[in-house]
Motif scaffolding. Sequence first.
Motif, PDB file in Angstrom:
ATOM      1  N   ALA A   1       1.247  -6.896   4.409  1.00 18.29           N
ATOM      2  CA  ALA A   1      -0.070  -6.806   3.783  1.00 18.29           C
ATOM      3  C   ALA A   1      -0.377  -5.407   3.269  1.00 18.29           C
ATOM      4  O   ALA A   1      -1.210  -5.223   2.390  1.00 18.29           O
ATOM      5  N   ARG A   2       0.311  -4.400   3.808  1.00 13.42           N
ATOM      6  CA  ARG A   2       0.075  -3.031   3.355  1.00 13.42           C
ATOM      7  C   ARG A   2       0.575  -2.815   1.929  1.00 13.42           C
ATOM      8  O   ARG A   2       0.240  -1.825   1.299  1.00 13.42           O
ATOM      9  N   GLY A   3       1.407  -3.721   1.468  1.00 15.96           N
ATOM     10  CA  GLY A   3       1.931  -3.513   0.125  1.00 15.96           C
ATOM     11  C   GLY A   3       1.933  -4.754  -0.735  1.00 15.96           C
ATOM     12  O   GLY A   3       1.998  -4.669  -1.950  1.00 15.96           O
ATOM     13  N   CYS A   4       1.822  -5.895  -0.114  1.00 16.06           N
ATOM     14  CA  CYS A   4       1.999  -7.138  -0.857  1.00 16.06           C
ATOM     15  C   CYS A   4       0.646  -7.759  -1.170  1.00 16.06           C
ATOM     16  O   CYS A   4      -0.150  -8.007  -0.272  1.00 16.06           O
ATOM     17  N   ARG A   5       0.427  -8.015  -2.429  1.00 21.78           N
ATOM     18  CA  ARG A   5      -0.867  -8.531  -2.872  1.00 21.78           C
ATOM     19  C   ARG A   5      -1.001 -10.040  -2.669  1.00 21.78           C
ATOM     20  O   ARG A   5      -2.052 -10.609  -2.902  1.00 21.78           O
ATOM     21  N   LEU A   6       0.082 -10.688  -2.293  1.00 21.81           N
ATOM     22  CA  LEU A   6       0.040 -12.143  -2.193  1.00 21.81           C
ATOM     23  C   LEU A   6      -0.478 -12.592  -0.835  1.00 21.81           C
ATOM     24  O   LEU A   6      -0.430 -11.850   0.143  1.00 21.81           O
ATOM     25  N   ASP A   7      -0.936 -13.815  -0.801  1.00 29.36           N
ATOM     26  CA  ASP A   7      -1.450 -14.375   0.433  1.00 29.36           C
ATOM     27  C   ASP A   7      -0.276 -14.920   1.246  1.00 29.36           C
ATOM     28  O   ASP A   7       0.339 -15.918   0.878  1.00 29.36           O
TER      29      ASP A   7
ATOM     30  N   ALA B   1       8.550 -15.733  -4.139  1.00 23.99           N
ATOM     31  CA  ALA B   1       7.671 -15.113  -5.128  1.00 23.99           C
ATOM     32  C   ALA B   1       8.268 -13.807  -5.606  1.00 23.99           C
ATOM     33  O   ALA B   1       8.906 -13.094  -4.845  1.00 23.99           O
ATOM     34  N   GLN B   2       8.059 -13.558  -6.873  1.00 25.98           N
ATOM     35  CA  GLN B   2       8.361 -12.218  -7.381  1.00 25.98           C
ATOM     36  C   GLN B   2       7.043 -11.487  -7.468  1.00 25.98           C
ATOM     37  O   GLN B   2       6.062 -12.011  -7.984  1.00 25.98           O
ATOM     38  N   THR B   3       7.029 -10.275  -6.976  1.00 21.31           N
ATOM     39  CA  THR B   3       5.793  -9.509  -7.044  1.00 21.31           C
ATOM     40  C   THR B   3       6.142  -8.022  -7.026  1.00 21.31           C
ATOM     41  O   THR B   3       7.300  -7.650  -7.196  1.00 21.31           O
ATOM     42  N   VAL B   4       5.120  -7.209  -6.846  1.00 21.52           N
ATOM     43  CA  VAL B   4       5.329  -5.766  -6.845  1.00 21.52           C
ATOM     44  C   VAL B   4       4.813  -5.223  -5.528  1.00 21.52           C
ATOM     45  O   VAL B   4       3.702  -5.542  -5.116  1.00 21.52           O
TER      46      VAL B   4
ATOM     47  N   HIS C   1      -0.570 -15.766   4.442  1.00 23.92           N
ATOM     48  CA  HIS C   1      -1.096 -16.540   5.565  1.00 23.92           C
ATOM     49  C   HIS C   1      -0.365 -17.885   5.634  1.00 23.92           C
ATOM     50  O   HIS C   1       0.015 -18.444   4.600  1.00 23.92           O
TER      51      HIS C   1
ATOM     52  N   ARG D   1       3.731  -9.643   9.223  1.00 22.34           N
ATOM     53  CA  ARG D   1       2.787  -9.971   8.154  1.00 22.34           C
ATOM     54  C   ARG D   1       1.812  -8.823   7.897  1.00 22.34           C
ATOM     55  O   ARG D   1       1.433  -8.555   6.755  1.00 22.34           O
ATOM     56  N   ASP D   2       1.411  -8.124   8.951  1.00 22.95           N
ATOM     57  CA  ASP D   2       0.522  -6.975   8.762  1.00 22.95           C
ATOM     58  C   ASP D   2       1.215  -5.902   7.929  1.00 22.95           C
ATOM     59  O   ASP D   2       0.612  -5.283   7.056  1.00 22.95           O
TER      60      ASP D   2
END
Lengths: 93, 990, 191, 416
Positions: free
Chosen positions: C125-131, C143-146, C133, C121-122
């Motif tokens: 977190a370096r690249g993923c803006r989503l929560d 989720a689709q994200t960037v 937790h 998860r850490d």
Amino acid sequence: MHRINCPWCGLRDEAEFQYQGDATVVRPEPDASEEEFFRYAYIRDNPKGWHTEWWHHTGGCRQWVKVVRNTLTHEIHATGGPHDDLPLPEGDK
Amino acid sequence: MSAHRLKNGGILINRSKPVNFTFDGKSYQGFEGDTLASALLANGVTLMGRSFKYHRPRGCLSAGSEEPNAIVEMRSGARREPNTRATIAELYEGLEAKSQNRFPSLAFDVQSVNQLLSPFLTAGFYYKTFMWPASFWEPIYEKIIRRSAGLGRAAVEPDPDTYEHSHDHCDVLVVGGGPAGLAAALSAAKSGGRVILAEEQMAFGGMVSPTDMIDGKPADAWVVETLTKLEGMKNVTIMPRTTVFGYYDHNVMAALERVSDHVKEPEDGMPRQRLWTLRAKEVVLACGSHERAMTFDNNDKPGVMLNNAVRTFVEKFGVSPGKKIVIVTTNDDAYRTAEILLDAGVKIAVIADARAELSDAASRIKARGVEIDLGTIPRQANGGKRVKSLTLQTLDGNVTRTFGCDCVAMAGGYSPDVHLASQTGVAPVWDDALKGFVPPAPIRAERSAGASKGSFDLAACLEEGHAAGLEAAGAAGFEAKAGTAPSAEAIANGPIAAIWRCAGNGKAFVDFQNDVTAKDITLAEQEGFVSVEHAKRYTTLGMATDQGKTSNVTGIGILAEARGEPIPDVGTTRFRPPYSPVAIGAFAGHERGYEFQPVRRTAMHACGEKLGAVFVEAGQWLRPQYYPKPNEGVMEAIYRESKQVRETAGICDVSSLGKIEIFGDDAGEFLNRLYINGWKLLKPGKARYGLMLREDGFVFDDGTTSRLADDHFFMTTTTANAARVLSHMEHASQVLWPDLDVQFCSATEQWCGVAVAGPNARKILEKAFGKALDMSEEALPFMGVQTFEWNGTTARIFRISFSGELAYEVNVPWTYGEEMWNALWDAGQDHGLIPYGTEALSVLRIEKGHVAGNELDGRTTAADMGLGRMMSSKKPFIGQKLAGREGMIADDREQLVGLKLIEGAERLRGGAHLFEDADDANRENDLGWITSVCDSPQLGCWIGLGYLKGGVEAYAGKTLYAVNPLFGEAPAVEVVSPHFFDPKGERLNG
Amino acid sequence: MAKFSAIHALGDKETLVRSQEGAPVRIELAEFGSLVQLFAKKGKEGAVMKKLGFKTEAGKGASEKGITYLPLAPGQWLVVADRKKGPAFGEELAKAVKGIGHVSEQSASRIRIRISGENARDLMARGCRLDLHASASGAGFTAQTVMAQVGVTIYQKSNKPEYDLYVYSGFARSFWHWLTHTAEQFGYEVV
Amino acid sequence: MKYSALSVLKQGLTGHKGWKRMWRDPAPKAEYDVIIIGGGGHGLATAYYLAKEHGITNVAVIEKGWIGGGNVGRNTTIIRSNYMHAPNTHFYEKSMKLWEGLEQDFNFNAMISQRGIVNLFHSDAQRDGYVRRGNAMRLAGVDADIVSPEELKEMVPILDFDNSRFPIQGGLMQRRGGTVRHDAVAWGYARGADSRGVDIIQNCEVKDIIIEGGAVVGVETTKGKIMAKKVGMAVAGNTSQVAKMAGIELPIESHVLQAFVSEGIKPLIDTVVTFGAGHFYISQSDKGGLVFGGDLDGYNSYAQRGNLPMMEHVMAGGMAIMPAIGRVRLLRHWGGIMDMSFDGSPFICKTGVDKLYLNGGWCYGGFKATPASGWCFAHTIAKDAPHKLNEAFTIERFREGRMIDEKGVGPSPWIQ
Ligand SMILES: Cc1cc2nc3c(=O)[nH]c(=O)nc-3n(C[C@H](O)[C@H](O)[C@H](O)COP(=O)(O)OP(=O)(O)OC[C@H]3O[C@@H](n4cnc5c(N)ncnc54)[C@H](O)[C@@H]3O)c2cc1C
Ligand SMILES: NC(=O)c1ccc[n+]([C@@H]2O[C@H](COP(=O)([O-])OP(=O)(O)OC[C@H]3O[C@@H](n4cnc5c(N)ncnc54)[C@H](O)[C@@H]3O)[C@@H](O)[C@H]2O)c1
Ligand SMILES: Cc1cc2nc3c(=O)[nH]c(=O)nc-3n(C[C@H](O)[C@H](O)[C@H](O)COP(=O)(O)O)c2cc1C
Ligand SMILES: [Zn+2]
């Protein structure tokens, strides 16, 4: 940073969206006049305050999201799909 | 160690761990836990920098983040970093620091002659002078000004360290790890929400003193205990060395974690710094306060510092900044310092208290035998590079006495730190009892607590912190688990005097780093810079690296006096992020240098590499540009490739074209509305060239789209516009015409493609694909499409031609790209197959007069491109109406033409302008310009495409001049049809 | 020889694999058999799900019998078959939804990378803006994200912090470079 | 009072007691010949040239806040005339010429620094575009050069040619381009206008425009009604709002553009460098701060502040071509409200309302225009007709399909 509630994806960062301008202008019917198309493409109310606008969720579900946002405070009042009717907050224009 | 290090005390240092460092090349020793400033002071070094304008010698003013004076260059070479605050730079073994903005040395700075000129160098000086003679400004005056300004030197080599971004979300973000912040974090955490506690410094505890008692324990023990408790809770994240620097919209906060600044070089794999984006439901601001200096003549002498800095150095670092100290004050906080100094055995020469009455705190110190002069303020500090004595005066300006000293502690009162609270755009509010600005009523989900809210008493800070934590957690939806606040003895502080400036004739500094004096501010007011924002810009008050943390309020006080108005009418200047300066590299994170943008590689990248391709950026894609033979130049390679394709055959990677798969019963109707030409009658198995306009009627994109089945189309777009076309279509289907039955998605990376072009193309394909494919004219005519099984996968073949030759584009799934390339390559060996790149592709299409990116610059109409007749009048399409505006159909618009070089230059160049008379060329008789050029093997000369007023119709066969002043040439060109080669298209059949 | 390897866009598997005993981050080149984009015609979303026998909602995918359904948008899914290879899978689906939906073959368009381990998860977190937790994600999370400027589809199969990332083939190397570079601070293995 | 070597010397020796206010603080008169709404660069310059060039001195500049507090006081100070379309090339060159004589003209040192501006290119197509533009400039008598990577290395040694994502192939250089001390422009024009009799009225917001019989007759303000024979609007980011008061609808959206300044450092960058492909541009102020910026945040806004994604993108652009600035620290960042027109070009024109004139649509490039904008607007107001230099900058051009679109992106102002 704006956090926009995409009706499909939920609350997402501004960085995932592409802004696409005023959502209150409606494309005229094909047989409308050149003048009407001109107004659709060029004339904007550009309000200082609540603005209904498009944010395209290109970094997520790729849906066009309609957003009611305040251009002065950046506060977001409501979001919805392209054909949702999103009234402005009471008492404001 | 030196005499300035006290025998005892220093809760942050580890006396058993000496640390070696250098300052200006000289070696010193400090302790683990020291800052550079505390270690220098311990070594008796008070001179740490030079000021901006007058190059005055300066020591540290503060012991923290607000430092304006002691800013140094740290590290060396590519890691050299200017303007680091010595007061927060943690000492590490081998630390190298240099003083800055001085020449040749810190002790002897030539530019301190500026001080002699100082009567002239007042606020606004620059605007009134350096104008004579006019020609002197840039070459002479400006150079001198630039060189003498500017503080430290940046590195000139690429920063060798890395930076990264990181993201987190929480229910409650607590900013500041002082007593208020700790209490807030604890109460919020107990109610179960996710809590982040960020503290700028290496150590928590903020301004508490080991002599304070919290919950019956010495405060420093309480701090450790509280931190331990928090660390043990799963829902808490503790972030030391992390400055929350920006409060952005929607409760998003940006923070900088200094991961490796306290070590010589980052450890393997570790970044230097990490930029956090923290999304908080609720925020508690417990940022503390900043003490203000007092404004008297020479208040900038090294050794003159803030009262709480003196205290901090003694208590936290076991260093006494002086042996004999004078304290000047407007409030009771000075007596806390006095007490600590007395306990540490440091001599206090006198305490000058601006107030008329002896407060309780003062009487306690008086009882210990310290002289206290009431109604007394400083007049001027005396000394050279270090303060030697301080002269005092009465409030009405009568000089009283001078006291010898080597340090002056200034207690000008505290300004709550309202920086983050005000970044949201609302102005802080003046509190007259406090003599400071306090946070405005929140407009976001935030609240302040402790000193940053204007509560200076420890007991109140703890209580407020506790309450704020509970409130925040509650607002975030977590039930408050009450409990009691940590307790401390409440102490009633005496009143605070508002002394903004002390009378004098010399230089009394308000903004130390920028050398802004009290007189500069009154002069600005005199000249009409009455608004606080005008005064700031005219004097540069608060514009230095510390952003006026210690000086703004004083400056506002002085301006208010000059205007004869109360402070609230003057107000503050606008607060802006960052709270304290942040390295540019941290914002960029990973996205720097070559990683600035991701690279897109096609499936056949390695095939190109193997054949020696030179690659070129096409947006984010890398594409083979040309394939040079040994010892072959670029131009020769391009010439050879483009010639050979028309003689035998060539293969080209076209995978980067945008591809969109479209389904649905209304797909044909959908395309009808998108493209200017008709699509409904297109038969399955056929392809068609299409052109799209923007709504404003200009050409948007073009490409070939095929019908694979009644309800299934396959669209291609240009490489450059792929993403934009997809968005445009999504708008059309989701917003404009939701009733159409159409579904589509990108297939750009599902399918990779090659073009095989040239007279031998068919033979090669036949050989490569064998029976899998019927290549006959009937089965695969021009603009025909077939799907076939090959090698266990589905392939698609399109008989389309950009080059004008017999040509096919073959698509296979990305995973089969290399195999397909290799199969074709092998099959082509007997048929003269060569690879060709984007350059040859361009030559081939120019010879055919096909438009590409250079011709589609967003300002051309279909008619400009000679495709006006493609615009259907039988159906509506996007852009139709506005394309009819008078200016867009006017006769004087430039039209696409072909141009052949006749003579006058070795080559043609894109960007040349077209004229009838090369000797009379100006913007008024400019006829057009050249968009694309190439050295054409078929025409045997340089040719180009361009836009020309009147077009071929007016100028066919005529000679014009391609005027190119940038290259000093104006060759003659002949205007011809853009279809230079094989205008009838006979070669399409091989 | 047919190739359905998840790593086709990254190069030879042998050059990517790296072992580290007890690494806090594990990066798996998680190959799959087939991947398609499934569309329901307007108003036919329920019908398609019923027909194919799966159930998803916004942000929550489902895995059944080696097939994973990842909801992308209203009436759109990525359907991933762990073993079934080749275009046949998509063709079968297309047949099944004829009249109510469409299928676009996309097996080659993406690779799949699975991230697990103590620091997974850490690293995310370096690249993923989503929560990510536990209180915000969990089993089925889709989720689709960037991430690192590259569009990714994230799927979390169970409640464990293990993430499947679907990354476009053309961007795969760039993404890989970022991922492994960032993972270095924790220590990682590639399997 | 005139600034001269002598006055500076005298005041220096007498404690600066004699320096006068640079502009008065008058109460508004009942009526003016001309009212200019907006005390930004353009409004103040217009007043200055009305007085100086046309002898019209019964003029008020009405500013809702403090003069120079709008975009003129928050821009990245770049001046250039490197435009491609003829109306722009000529207009901005006029501005450049006025800049070149400005300090002597208004006796105020605005630190006009013609240190040069270079636009980097990274591909052949980009180069051809710049060549077309550079030639358009040269053909209009404007200086322009194509510079090679070698020359660039010399000029800007910290440019990275080894590890850049989009290799730098060269640049379009305008040596006469550069920077100007932005605040001083507002102050210099204000002082010049004031000394010629213009009233500068601060803290006075125009709330309505009074129209009678199709012609403007005055304005309603927070300090009361003020009548005028002619009214000019020069309110930049607020153009739509003020024009609306007169019932004028415009193809304008207001967007936020951010700007950034670093801590002061010793001279590092001597020219203005723009990296269009990476949406980044940079120069160094005389005080030592690196002043840089990028694209619009990209959403309608009147908030004068932007957000993190664009900040990160801008600084990534910097680190893409100048990785040596990584350790230099960002000191402050802010935003300004751009009146984005739908073709990226401005308006200086008459309106549908008689004697009401429009100056707006400056987008992110109106600082460099300040002198010519004031000069042309003053002409248009004084003569009730445009000067040749601004005759193309009409509102009607959109209806007529004669847009002046330098970027070629069409009516999407957030990407203009
Ligand atoms: C971050 C940034 C960077 C930029 N960089 C450059 C650059 O490098 N080069 C360049 O050429 N241009 C640049 N620009 C653009 C340039 O600053 C503007 O185009 C130009 O300053 C606009 O003209 P102005 O000076 O008259 O505007 P402003 O200074 O904004 O003046 C308009 C004034 O009108 C006032 N006003 C508004 N409404 C009312 C009302 N109702 N009543 C009374 N007064 C009112 C406002 O308070 C304001 O003072 C930049 C802009 C920004 C924000
Ligand atoms: N006697 C007085 O006149 C007086 C005046 C002011 C304060 N005080 C004392 O100071 C203490 C105040 O407690 P407090 O907790 O409110 O403040 P504090 O000053 O003790 O702690 C604030 C903490 O916040 C950190 N911080 C500030 N801005 C930050 C940011 N942007 N990001 C991360 N960290 C940041 C600081 O480094 C500091 O550690 C009390 O002990 C009080 O008695 C006394
Ligand atoms: C060219 C330029 C240079 C600047 N340099 C500094 C500086 O050195 N220090 C500083 O604090 N602010 C500097 N600023 C920013 C201003 O303080 C201020 O933020 C900006 O003018 C916008 O005003 P606002 O923040 O009050 O809204 C500079 C601004 C510009 C336009
Ligand atoms: Zn979405």
